[in-house]
Design a protein around this motif. Structure first.
Motif, PDB file in Angstrom:
ATOM      1  N   TYR A  32       0.866  -1.165   0.000  1.00 33.93           N
ATOM      2  CA  TYR A  32       0.000   0.000   0.000  1.00 33.93           C
ATOM      3  C   TYR A  32       0.914   1.230   0.000  1.00 33.93           C
ATOM      4  O   TYR A  32       2.018   1.180   0.543  1.00 33.93           O
ATOM      5  CB  TYR A  32      -0.873   0.040   1.249  1.00 33.93           C
ATOM      6  CG  TYR A  32      -1.830  -1.119   1.399  1.00 33.93           C
ATOM      7  CD1 TYR A  32      -1.972  -1.767   2.625  1.00 33.93           C
ATOM      8  CD2 TYR A  32      -2.609  -1.557   0.342  1.00 33.93           C
ATOM      9  CE1 TYR A  32      -2.861  -2.815   2.785  1.00 33.93           C
ATOM     10  CE2 TYR A  32      -3.503  -2.608   0.494  1.00 33.93           C
ATOM     11  CZ  TYR A  32      -3.620  -3.233   1.716  1.00 33.93           C
ATOM     12  OH  TYR A  32      -4.501  -4.277   1.869  1.00 33.93           O
ATOM     13  N   SER A  94       3.515   0.302   2.889  1.00 30.21           N
ATOM     14  CA  SER A  94       3.225  -0.769   3.838  1.00 30.21           C
ATOM     15  C   SER A  94       2.988  -2.054   3.064  1.00 30.21           C
ATOM     16  O   SER A  94       2.121  -2.082   2.199  1.00 30.21           O
ATOM     17  CB  SER A  94       1.965  -0.467   4.650  1.00 30.21           C
ATOM     18  OG  SER A  94       2.163   0.557   5.568  1.00 30.21           O
ATOM     19  N   PRO A  95       3.722  -3.116   3.371  1.00 26.69           N
ATOM     20  CA  PRO A  95       3.450  -4.392   2.712  1.00 26.69           C
ATOM     21  C   PRO A  95       2.144  -4.963   3.229  1.00 26.69           C
ATOM     22  O   PRO A  95       1.853  -4.838   4.426  1.00 26.69           O
ATOM     23  CB  PRO A  95       4.637  -5.269   3.134  1.00 26.69           C
ATOM     24  CG  PRO A  95       5.069  -4.690   4.441  1.00 26.69           C
ATOM     25  CD  PRO A  95       4.790  -3.214   4.361  1.00 26.69           C
ATOM     26  N   PHE A  96       1.329  -5.545   2.332  1.00 27.15           N
ATOM     27  CA  PHE A  96       0.092  -6.125   2.856  1.00 27.15           C
ATOM     28  C   PHE A  96       0.128  -7.646   2.875  1.00 27.15           C
ATOM     29  O   PHE A  96      -0.881  -8.285   3.063  1.00 27.15           O
ATOM     30  CB  PHE A  96      -1.148  -5.593   2.133  1.00 27.15           C
ATOM     31  CG  PHE A  96      -1.162  -5.769   0.650  1.00 27.15           C
ATOM     32  CD1 PHE A  96      -1.570  -6.946   0.058  1.00 27.15           C
ATOM     33  CD2 PHE A  96      -0.815  -4.708  -0.172  1.00 27.15           C
ATOM     34  CE1 PHE A  96      -1.612  -7.077  -1.315  1.00 27.15           C
ATOM     35  CE2 PHE A  96      -0.852  -4.828  -1.554  1.00 27.15           C
ATOM     36  CZ  PHE A  96      -1.257  -6.020  -2.127  1.00 27.15           C
ATOM     37  N   PHE A 100       4.244  -6.861   8.986  1.00 25.49           N
ATOM     38  CA  PHE A 100       4.182  -5.418   8.973  1.00 25.49           C
ATOM     39  C   PHE A 100       5.532  -4.780   8.829  1.00 25.49           C
ATOM     40  O   PHE A 100       6.501  -5.264   9.377  1.00 25.49           O
ATOM     41  CB  PHE A 100       3.538  -4.965  10.290  1.00 25.49           C
ATOM     42  CG  PHE A 100       4.019  -3.635  10.795  1.00 25.49           C
ATOM     43  CD1 PHE A 100       5.023  -3.553  11.728  1.00 25.49           C
ATOM     44  CD2 PHE A 100       3.470  -2.487  10.299  1.00 25.49           C
ATOM     45  CE1 PHE A 100       5.461  -2.315  12.177  1.00 25.49           C
ATOM     46  CE2 PHE A 100       3.908  -1.254  10.745  1.00 25.49           C
ATOM     47  CZ  PHE A 100       4.894  -1.160  11.686  1.00 25.49           C
ATOM     48  N   LYS A 101       5.769  -3.783   7.920  1.00 26.77           N
ATOM     49  CA  LYS A 101       6.358  -2.629   8.524  1.00 26.77           C
ATOM     50  C   LYS A 101       6.096  -1.450   7.610  1.00 26.77           C
ATOM     51  O   LYS A 101       6.433  -1.522   6.442  1.00 26.77           O
ATOM     52  CB  LYS A 101       7.840  -2.880   8.710  1.00 26.77           C
ATOM     53  CG  LYS A 101       8.577  -1.774   9.388  1.00 26.77           C
ATOM     54  CD  LYS A 101       9.973  -2.258   9.731  1.00 26.77           C
ATOM     55  CE  LYS A 101      10.843  -1.134  10.209  1.00 26.77           C
ATOM     56  NZ  LYS A 101      12.213  -1.620  10.519  1.00 26.77           N
ATOM     57  N   THR A 102       5.553  -0.386   8.095  1.00 25.11           N
ATOM     58  CA  THR A 102       5.402   0.826   7.305  1.00 25.11           C
ATOM     59  C   THR A 102       6.731   1.547   7.273  1.00 25.11           C
ATOM     60  O   THR A 102       7.337   1.785   8.311  1.00 25.11           O
ATOM     61  CB  THR A 102       4.329   1.758   7.890  1.00 25.11           C
ATOM     62  OG1 THR A 102       3.062   1.104   7.829  1.00 25.11           O
ATOM     63  CG2 THR A 102       4.247   3.047   7.087  1.00 25.11           C
TER      64      THR A 102
ATOM     65  N   TYR B  36       7.421   7.220  17.335  1.00 25.82           N
ATOM     66  CA  TYR B  36       8.421   7.643  16.367  1.00 25.82           C
ATOM     67  C   TYR B  36       9.233   8.791  16.975  1.00 25.82           C
ATOM     68  O   TYR B  36       8.755   9.550  17.807  1.00 25.82           O
ATOM     69  CB  TYR B  36       7.769   8.182  15.089  1.00 25.82           C
ATOM     70  CG  TYR B  36       7.081   7.161  14.234  1.00 25.82           C
ATOM     71  CD1 TYR B  36       5.728   6.875  14.413  1.00 25.82           C
ATOM     72  CD2 TYR B  36       7.763   6.516  13.203  1.00 25.82           C
ATOM     73  CE1 TYR B  36       5.082   5.950  13.603  1.00 25.82           C
ATOM     74  CE2 TYR B  36       7.114   5.601  12.389  1.00 25.82           C
ATOM     75  CZ  TYR B  36       5.776   5.328  12.591  1.00 25.82           C
ATOM     76  OH  TYR B  36       5.146   4.420  11.785  1.00 25.82           O
ATOM     77  N   LEU B  46      11.060   4.913  13.450  1.00 29.55           N
ATOM     78  CA  LEU B  46      10.182   4.100  14.297  1.00 29.55           C
ATOM     79  C   LEU B  46      10.977   3.565  15.474  1.00 29.55           C
ATOM     80  O   LEU B  46      12.020   2.932  15.297  1.00 29.55           O
ATOM     81  CB  LEU B  46       9.587   2.948  13.490  1.00 29.55           C
ATOM     82  CG  LEU B  46       8.674   1.996  14.247  1.00 29.55           C
ATOM     83  CD1 LEU B  46       7.431   2.724  14.771  1.00 29.55           C
ATOM     84  CD2 LEU B  46       8.274   0.820  13.372  1.00 29.55           C
ATOM     85  N   TYR B  49       6.613  -0.366  18.477  1.00 30.59           N
ATOM     86  CA  TYR B  49       5.208  -0.522  18.139  1.00 30.59           C
ATOM     87  C   TYR B  49       4.616  -1.629  18.992  1.00 30.59           C
ATOM     88  O   TYR B  49       5.341  -2.477  19.520  1.00 30.59           O
ATOM     89  CB  TYR B  49       4.977  -0.761  16.643  1.00 30.59           C
ATOM     90  CG  TYR B  49       5.437  -2.092  16.099  1.00 30.59           C
ATOM     91  CD1 TYR B  49       6.730  -2.252  15.640  1.00 30.59           C
ATOM     92  CD2 TYR B  49       4.554  -3.165  15.988  1.00 30.59           C
ATOM     93  CE1 TYR B  49       7.155  -3.460  15.110  1.00 30.59           C
ATOM     94  CE2 TYR B  49       4.965  -4.369  15.462  1.00 30.59           C
ATOM     95  CZ  TYR B  49       6.274  -4.516  15.009  1.00 30.59           C
ATOM     96  OH  TYR B  49       6.685  -5.705  14.487  1.00 30.59           O
ATOM     97  N   LEU B  97      -2.072  -3.286  10.985  1.00 34.96           N
ATOM     98  CA  LEU B  97      -0.646  -2.996  10.873  1.00 34.96           C
ATOM     99  C   LEU B  97      -0.270  -2.306   9.568  1.00 34.96           C
ATOM    100  O   LEU B  97       0.656  -1.533   9.532  1.00 34.96           O
ATOM    101  CB  LEU B  97       0.162  -4.280  11.031  1.00 34.96           C
ATOM    102  CG  LEU B  97       0.264  -4.802  12.461  1.00 34.96           C
ATOM    103  CD1 LEU B  97       1.017  -6.123  12.485  1.00 34.96           C
ATOM    104  CD2 LEU B  97       0.937  -3.793  13.358  1.00 34.96           C
ATOM    105  N   ALA B  98      -0.939  -2.572   8.489  1.00 31.81           N
ATOM    106  CA  ALA B  98      -0.549  -1.969   7.209  1.00 31.81           C
ATOM    107  C   ALA B  98      -1.455  -0.809   6.831  1.00 31.81           C
ATOM    108  O   ALA B  98      -1.382  -0.306   5.724  1.00 31.81           O
ATOM    109  CB  ALA B  98      -0.581  -3.027   6.107  1.00 31.81           C
ATOM    110  N   GLU B  99      -2.290  -0.386   7.767  1.00 31.63           N
ATOM    111  CA  GLU B  99      -3.286   0.620   7.441  1.00 31.63           C
ATOM    112  C   GLU B  99      -2.828   2.040   7.774  1.00 31.63           C
ATOM    113  O   GLU B  99      -1.741   2.248   8.337  1.00 31.63           O
ATOM    114  CB  GLU B  99      -4.586   0.295   8.178  1.00 31.63           C
ATOM    115  CG  GLU B  99      -5.162  -1.059   7.749  1.00 31.63           C
ATOM    116  CD  GLU B  99      -6.473  -1.356   8.451  1.00 31.63           C
ATOM    117  OE1 GLU B  99      -6.641  -2.504   8.910  1.00 31.63           O
ATOM    118  OE2 GLU B  99      -7.331  -0.456   8.542  1.00 31.63           O
ATOM    119  N   GLN B 101      -1.999   5.389   9.423  1.00 28.12           N
ATOM    120  CA  GLN B 101      -1.638   5.733  10.791  1.00 28.12           C
ATOM    121  C   GLN B 101      -2.137   7.142  11.100  1.00 28.12           C
ATOM    122  O   GLN B 101      -2.068   8.038  10.265  1.00 28.12           O
ATOM    123  CB  GLN B 101      -0.130   5.643  10.981  1.00 28.12           C
ATOM    124  CG  GLN B 101       0.377   4.216  10.853  1.00 28.12           C
ATOM    125  CD  GLN B 101       1.839   4.064  11.192  1.00 28.12           C
ATOM    126  OE1 GLN B 101       2.429   4.880  11.888  1.00 28.12           O
ATOM    127  NE2 GLN B 101       2.441   2.991  10.707  1.00 28.12           N
TER     128      GLN B 101
END
Lengths: 114, 112
Positions: A32, A94-96, A100-102, B36, B46, B49, B97-99, B101
């Motif tokens: 994403y 962000s990998p879906f 995770f890591k953004t 952060y 980061l 988390y 987690l990928a959404e 923030q």
């Protein structure tokens, strides 16, 4: 692993001129894509995001970005900037899949001059 | 609607003193929480988390620690501050987690 490169650390532009802030990324999995804006002494807020579908994404404040999979880019554009657009802009991925890591880019400081 | 609070807004501390920064989220449950650090003129780093109470993942080994004593509370601490700890600290939450923030207003820390 993912990485994000924002190609310009600072972009000065005159008011009412168009602007493009460049973002390239690398990833071994699908991601994403996000653009965030940070006004002075504030937290970040979401401008727009690409999850799937149309590659042209429209966001708040007249900004838009285009996802180009072949060039792994997600450049941010605005046809006519205002003084109030002066801020720092961050591209993020962000990998879906696969956990995770953004990852955030280093940021581009947009400075709009009168 | 959801809101995220951080305090204090500004903090000036001497080297070697302890630190406690607090972040709370309202209007959601079981959020993912993030700390952060943003050094002057630099991007976001980061630090920690958390995906749930008592679950903390550290991204950068250093003299900082984080705790999540309640579902919507995230605390950043240090026993002894260093000059290099100065910066702008941002707390964020996301539903997944990928959404997207959502960031708090930040705490500006100056260590002298």
């Amino acid at each position: 692993a993912q990485s994000v490169t924002q190609l310009d650390s600072q972009v000065p532009v005159f008011e009412e001129a168009p602007v493009e802030l460049r973002c390239n990324y690398s990833s071994s999995v699908s991601v994403y894509l996000f653009w965030y804006v940070q006004y002075p002494n504030q937290g970040l807020q979401l401008l727009l995001k690409y999850l799937s579908g149309s590659t042209l994404v429209k966001g708040i404040n007249g900004f838009e970005a285009e996802f180009n999979k072949s060039q792994t880019s997600f450049h941010l554009r605005k046809p006519s900037v205002h003084i109030s657009d002066t801020a720092e802009y961050f591209c993020a991925v962000s990998p879906f899949t696969g956990g995770f890591k953004t990852i955030f880019g280093a940021g581009t400081r947009l400075f709009v001059k009168a | 609607s959801q809101t995220i609070h951080q305090w204090p807004a500004t903090l000036v501390q001497p080297v070697g003193s302890p630190l406690s920064l607090e972040c709370t989220v309202e209007g959601t449950s079981n959020p993912n929480l993030y700390w952060y650090r943003q050094a002057a003129g630099r991007g976001l780093q980061l630090l920690f988390y958390s995906v749930g109470i008592g679950q903390i993942s550290s991204e950068v080994p250093q003299n900082l620690s984080a705790s999540r004593p309640q579902d919507r509370q995230f605390i950043l601490s240090s026993k002894k501050l260093l000059l290099s700890d100065s910066g702008f600290y941002l707390c964020a939450w996301s539903p997944g987690l990928a959404e997207t923030q959502y960031f708090g207003p930040g705490t500006r820390l100056l260590v002298l």
